[in-house]
Design an enzyme around this catalytic site. Structure first.
Site, PDB file in Angstrom:
ATOM      1  N   MET A  57       0.811  -1.208   0.000  1.00 19.71           N
ATOM      2  CA  MET A  57       0.000   0.000   0.000  1.00 19.71           C
ATOM      3  C   MET A  57       0.847   1.262   0.000  1.00 19.71           C
ATOM      4  O   MET A  57       1.991   1.260   0.449  1.00 19.71           O
ATOM      5  CB  MET A  57      -0.992   0.008   1.168  1.00 19.71           C
ATOM      6  CG  MET A  57      -0.383   0.028   2.521  1.00 19.71           C
ATOM      7  SD  MET A  57      -1.570  -0.142   3.903  1.00 19.71           S
ATOM      8  CE  MET A  57      -3.113   0.293   3.229  1.00 19.71           C
ATOM      9  N   CYS A  58       0.246   2.324  -0.539  1.00 17.10           N
ATOM     10  CA  CYS A  58       0.822   3.660  -0.501  1.00 17.10           C
ATOM     11  C   CYS A  58      -0.324   4.617  -0.160  1.00 17.10           C
ATOM     12  O   CYS A  58      -1.262   4.209   0.515  1.00 17.10           O
ATOM     13  CB  CYS A  58       1.519   4.010  -1.829  1.00 17.10           C
ATOM     14  SG  CYS A  58       0.416   4.069  -3.252  1.00 17.10           S
ATOM     15  N   ARG A  59      -0.273   5.828  -0.632  1.00 11.42           N
ATOM     16  CA  ARG A  59      -1.334   6.778  -0.295  1.00 11.42           C
ATOM     17  C   ARG A  59      -2.631   6.464  -1.038  1.00 11.42           C
ATOM     18  O   ARG A  59      -3.698   6.379  -0.446  1.00 11.42           O
ATOM     19  CB  ARG A  59      -0.892   8.212  -0.583  1.00 11.42           C
ATOM     20  CG  ARG A  59      -1.910   9.251  -0.157  1.00 11.42           C
ATOM     21  CD  ARG A  59      -1.351  10.674  -0.295  1.00 11.42           C
ATOM     22  NE  ARG A  59      -2.280  11.640   0.263  1.00 11.42           N
ATOM     23  CZ  ARG A  59      -3.261  12.211  -0.427  1.00 11.42           C
ATOM     24  NH1 ARG A  59      -3.457  11.907  -1.688  1.00 11.42           N
ATOM     25  NH2 ARG A  59      -4.049  13.088   0.154  1.00 11.42           N
ATOM     26  N   GLY A  61      -2.511   4.214  -4.191  1.00 10.88           N
ATOM     27  CA  GLY A  61      -2.409   2.966  -4.942  1.00 10.88           C
ATOM     28  C   GLY A  61      -1.486   2.961  -6.142  1.00 10.88           C
ATOM     29  O   GLY A  61      -1.227   1.902  -6.711  1.00 10.88           O
ATOM     30  N   MET A  85      -3.887   4.060   1.558  1.00 15.25           N
ATOM     31  CA  MET A  85      -4.230   4.492   2.917  1.00 15.25           C
ATOM     32  C   MET A  85      -5.524   5.303   2.948  1.00 15.25           C
ATOM     33  O   MET A  85      -6.235   5.284   3.948  1.00 15.25           O
ATOM     34  CB  MET A  85      -3.090   5.316   3.526  1.00 15.25           C
ATOM     35  CG  MET A  85      -1.883   4.496   3.939  1.00 15.25           C
ATOM     36  SD  MET A  85      -2.226   3.237   5.206  1.00 15.25           S
ATOM     37  CE  MET A  85      -2.632   4.257   6.613  1.00 15.25           C
TER      38      MET A  85
END
Length: 109
Positions: A57-59, A61, A85
């Site tokens: 995961m990141c902010r 996608g 997130m």
């Protein structure tokens, strides 16, 4: 994979930058910023173990989708957490922040 269905005991790899991580993250997630994934690949494989899926995961996608492609090409079972997130927060999934890892209310994701 939708954030709401990531298993509570699943291995999460957070590829956001340090300041994003500090603002709010999933407790127990492995934090390796995207730019360090190749250099820290051995650390990641040690955390994964045999046959364990990695939820990346990141902010939102985008970065995690790129890392997921790399991990799959390396033979790991990896899936992107759609929406990152932001989706995790919207799904009401737990997060922590702050220097001691405790929840502090509103997160700047």
């Amino acid at each position: 994979m939708e954030a709401a269905v990531v298993p509570a005991d699943g291995l999460l790899l957070d590829v956001r930058e340090d300041n994003e991580w500090a603002a709010g993250h999933v407790e127990g997630a492995l934090h390796i910023p995207m730019g360090q994934v190749v250099a820290r690949f051995d650390e990641l494989t040690a955390a994964v173990g045999e046959g364990r899926r990695v939820h990346v995961m990141c902010r939102v996608g985008g970065r995690s989708a790129q890392v997921t492609q790399y991990l799959v090409a390396q033979g790991l079972d990896a899936v992107n957490v759609d929406g990152g997130m932001l989706a995790w927060d919207a799904a009401g999934r737990p997060m922590v922040s702050g220097p001691d890892g405790t929840a502090e209310g509103a997160f700047v994701l």
